[in-house]
Design a protein around this motif. Sequence first.
Motif, PDB file in Angstrom:
ATOM      1  N   LEU A 279      11.540  72.519  88.236  1.00 45.86           N
ATOM      2  CA  LEU A 279      10.467  73.486  88.416  1.00 45.86           C
ATOM      3  C   LEU A 279       9.877  73.979  87.104  1.00 45.86           C
ATOM      4  N   CYS A 280      10.699  74.032  86.058  1.00 45.62           N
ATOM      5  CA  CYS A 280      10.271  74.687  84.826  1.00 45.62           C
ATOM      6  C   CYS A 280      10.065  73.753  83.638  1.00 45.62           C
ATOM      7  N   ALA A 281      10.764  72.628  83.607  1.00 49.48           N
ATOM      8  CA  ALA A 281      10.652  71.732  82.458  1.00 49.48           C
ATOM      9  C   ALA A 281       9.370  70.912  82.530  1.00 49.48           C
ATOM     10  N   SER A 282       8.960  70.401  81.396  1.00 43.86           N
ATOM     11  CA  SER A 282       7.802  69.511  81.339  1.00 43.86           C
ATOM     12  C   SER A 282       8.258  68.067  81.486  1.00 43.86           C
ATOM     13  N   LEU A 283       7.393  67.253  82.058  1.00 42.55           N
ATOM     14  CA  LEU A 283       7.632  65.821  82.146  1.00 42.55           C
ATOM     15  C   LEU A 283       6.262  65.155  82.134  1.00 42.55           C
ATOM     16  N   GLN A 284       5.831  64.758  80.939  1.00 37.94           N
ATOM     17  CA  GLN A 284       4.496  64.192  80.767  1.00 37.94           C
ATOM     18  C   GLN A 284       4.573  62.701  80.446  1.00 37.94           C
ATOM     19  N   LEU A 285       3.620  61.965  80.971  1.00 33.07           N
ATOM     20  CA  LEU A 285       3.535  60.529  80.743  1.00 33.07           C
ATOM     21  C   LEU A 285       2.229  60.194  80.036  1.00 33.07           C
ATOM     22  N   ASP A 286       2.326  59.394  79.003  1.00 31.13           N
ATOM     23  CA  ASP A 286       1.161  58.862  78.315  1.00 31.13           C
ATOM     24  C   ASP A 286       0.833  57.513  78.947  1.00 31.13           C
ATOM     25  N   VAL A 287      -0.262  57.462  79.685  1.00 29.79           N
ATOM     26  CA  VAL A 287      -0.608  56.225  80.403  1.00 29.79           C
ATOM     27  C   VAL A 287      -1.719  55.461  79.690  1.00 29.79           C
TER      28      VAL A 287
END
Length: 318
Positions: A279-287
């Motif tokens: 819920l709180c952490a980031s999880l970003q993907l560079d596509v």
Amino acid sequence: MTILITGANGFVGRALCYRLAADHVPFRAACRNVAQGDLPASWETADGVLSAEHDWCAALTSAAAVVHCAARVHVMKEAASDPLTAFRRVNVEGTLSLARQAAAAGVRRFLFISSVKVNGESTLPGHPFRADSVPAPLDPYGVSKMEAERALFSMARETGMEVVVIRPPLVYGPGVKANFLGLMRWLWQGVPLPLGAIHNARSLVGIDNLVDLIVTCIDHSAAANQRFLVSDGEDLSTTKLLRRMGEALGKPARLIPVPAALLQLGSKLLGRPDLARRLCASLQLDVSQTRDLLGWNPPVSVDEGLRRTAAHWLAIKR
């Protein structure tokens, strides 16, 4: 020539089959038990058990490509006494058996639907995962997917069969279940949620965007022997996602601005630190590699994807 889809009664596999049917592309839908898979009568089907012992000969007849969606999936309440062995038996050994038989049958391309869990569980702000990031899986499911990927690329070098790996993050869309469905229910019921002050950034992918990328990778020449990350192209905080889900449902989200640090402390006290992370952490993907190499862009916006998801659920609910 046809395309074999495994896990055709699953969330991704079923959506892919409907897309191929709409595009008039020949395909064969395989699942563990076709008789109980509730697949449309108009689809060509085949039984397909994801194990090292299963004979895929009939299912692979005249197949030019395989899209492997079937897997032992990540579960919240693991029942196996040795989860890693259970995941390896299906996701590694079962996958490799299918791939070896596919190569022997003359299949040109094998698409493996993996998971961003191969990369890890979270990212630092401004440091998204890339397709070439060093893998860092933290749970047995992610480890099994990583091992399957590595074995498939090794097999590709040995046999000449092309392998394509796609690592999606959380997938949502019409028919979604699990946590995403739970959030929709809470929003619809007007339940106050302590998630009004979460300033993370998470990449998601709508099912239509994921399916569109899979279809692109089936025959795109530049996709051969590549790994791809996929997302909607717009990262959202948990707070923003809930607000936009509420808009799609026609039920404004009732969010209480509880600091993320308190949520993390509460989840630890409850013995559920994983809940706060999701819920709180980031999880970003560079596509960017996916866009640049394939000339691909997600055709459906986040808001349209949420609208379709909400409309489907409301139609069933009512």
